[in-house]
Design an enzyme around this catalytic site. Sequence first.
Site, PDB file in Angstrom:
ATOM      1  N   HIS A 152       0.858  -1.184   0.000  1.00 27.69           N
ATOM      2  CA  HIS A 152       0.000   0.000   0.000  1.00 27.69           C
ATOM      3  C   HIS A 152       0.896   1.236   0.000  1.00 27.69           C
ATOM      4  CE1 HIS A 152      -3.599   2.347   0.720  1.00 27.69           C
ATOM      5  NE2 HIS A 152      -3.154   2.804   1.873  1.00 27.69           N
ATOM      6  N   ASN A 178      -2.221   7.940   5.334  1.00 27.69           N
ATOM      7  CA  ASN A 178      -2.902   6.867   4.626  1.00 27.69           C
ATOM      8  C   ASN A 178      -3.962   7.506   3.727  1.00 27.69           C
ATOM      9  OD1 ASN A 178      -4.470   4.722   3.757  1.00 27.69           O
ATOM     10  ND2 ASN A 178      -4.382   3.644   5.711  1.00 27.69           N
TER      11      ASN A 178
END
Length: 464
Positions: free
Chosen positions: A99, A120
């Site tokens: 990610h 994030n």
Amino acid sequence: MPKLRALLQDVRYLEAKTLHPGLCTLTGAPCESVSLQAGGGGCGAGAGPMPLEQLDRDLVWAQLLSSRQACFLMGASCGGGNMKVDEEEYQRLGLRPRHAYSVLDVVELEGPIRLLRLRNPWGHYTWRGAFAHGCPRWTEAARRAVAVHTGLADADRDHGVFWISFDDVLKYFDCIDICKVRVGWHEVRLAGILPPVSSTRHLTCLLLTASQPTEVDFTLFQEGQRNSAKSQRSQLDLCVVVFRTKSGPSAQIGKLVAHSKRQVRGFVGCHKMLEKGFYLVVCLAFNHWHTGLELADSSAWPRHVLAAHSSKPLVVERPSLHPHILADAIIGLTLARGQRHEGRQGMTAYYLTKGWAGLVVMVENRHTDKWIHVKCDCQESYNVVSTRGELKTIDSVPPLHRQVIIVLTQLEGSGGFSIAHRLTHRLASGARLQDWAPAGDAEPRHKPPLARRLYGLHAPRLIT
């Protein structure tokens, strides 16, 4: 720039574990992947069983600090590349492996305490380890120090944003992508072909004239197939190499100045401060040789874009090339960067291995009246392709000549590969391979024979 920065802080549209494809697409600026793992060659680079290079943590940290001070855009890849990932541990710590996270800040406090501020792009699911929200390591002094450095009243006030120590970044992240967006720099872009044969008609070489010292970033992009299931399989190994040269009717290979790593990926690049003078830039790719592509029309050959970003203007032109420019470029590269092995008196073998997505073997014969017969056996290698079309070669290197014996290249960027090679050699009074070649062989000096399309890479070159 503020709008671009805001866009990159919310990268939910990028379905990838790294940011550099999006950074390149959005900005057109040169990008660099800084590996955070020992022996790493950038995000997602395939690795063979080569010795690992030690990671210089202080050098990586200094690069991140300087990039932040230059206001470069940065993104961090979590648990990607060739890292071994414990999914439960990552989940417990609030990290998502494979990610991409945006890097918002890089700060060094007294102690020293080295911290990165990440986000994030999901806007939730954040780090729960050291220096996370509510962590006792956040002393009042540490909070005040961060506020002084960043101007933030709270250490992690934004939703989805968190602080993490540099040590934990090294443990759980595989690389950081840096996009060097600069104001006032000059940009030149040229499209070209990556031929699956030695063809000076199609090979991209650029002659640069620097009229004054200038800082330059070179980036070689291959044509992408982002949404194709074959995107990884179709990726080529790329390498961009810069040599000194002279102005004249035909470009010549001089001293090696700079080069990128050779990697199976979408782009590679290198950075160099160039002095006043003339430079030759050569674009290389080899893992599509002998795949059948060489039989297709040149319109079907892979295409690329070479970009040069410079602090001062450069004069760029396409020079005339002599037929053996590719061989001379590889020889120049191996002489400067290859591992030397003195096989016997008057002979040196050069190898490019670690960090080169395969293997390059070049042999130098300094004898004035003797040939050197060379067997190169790479038959135990796997997931590689050979520029000779076979994994075992036999060659007769003439007196006072050098020859590129073989170039092996990782075939697929997504899988591992292994290189095994054994070199056998002998002195000979003549060019014919004699008992090393099949009886009645039509080509007495090279096995397999050097086809015309290979001659510009593998033909012996006179030592000058």
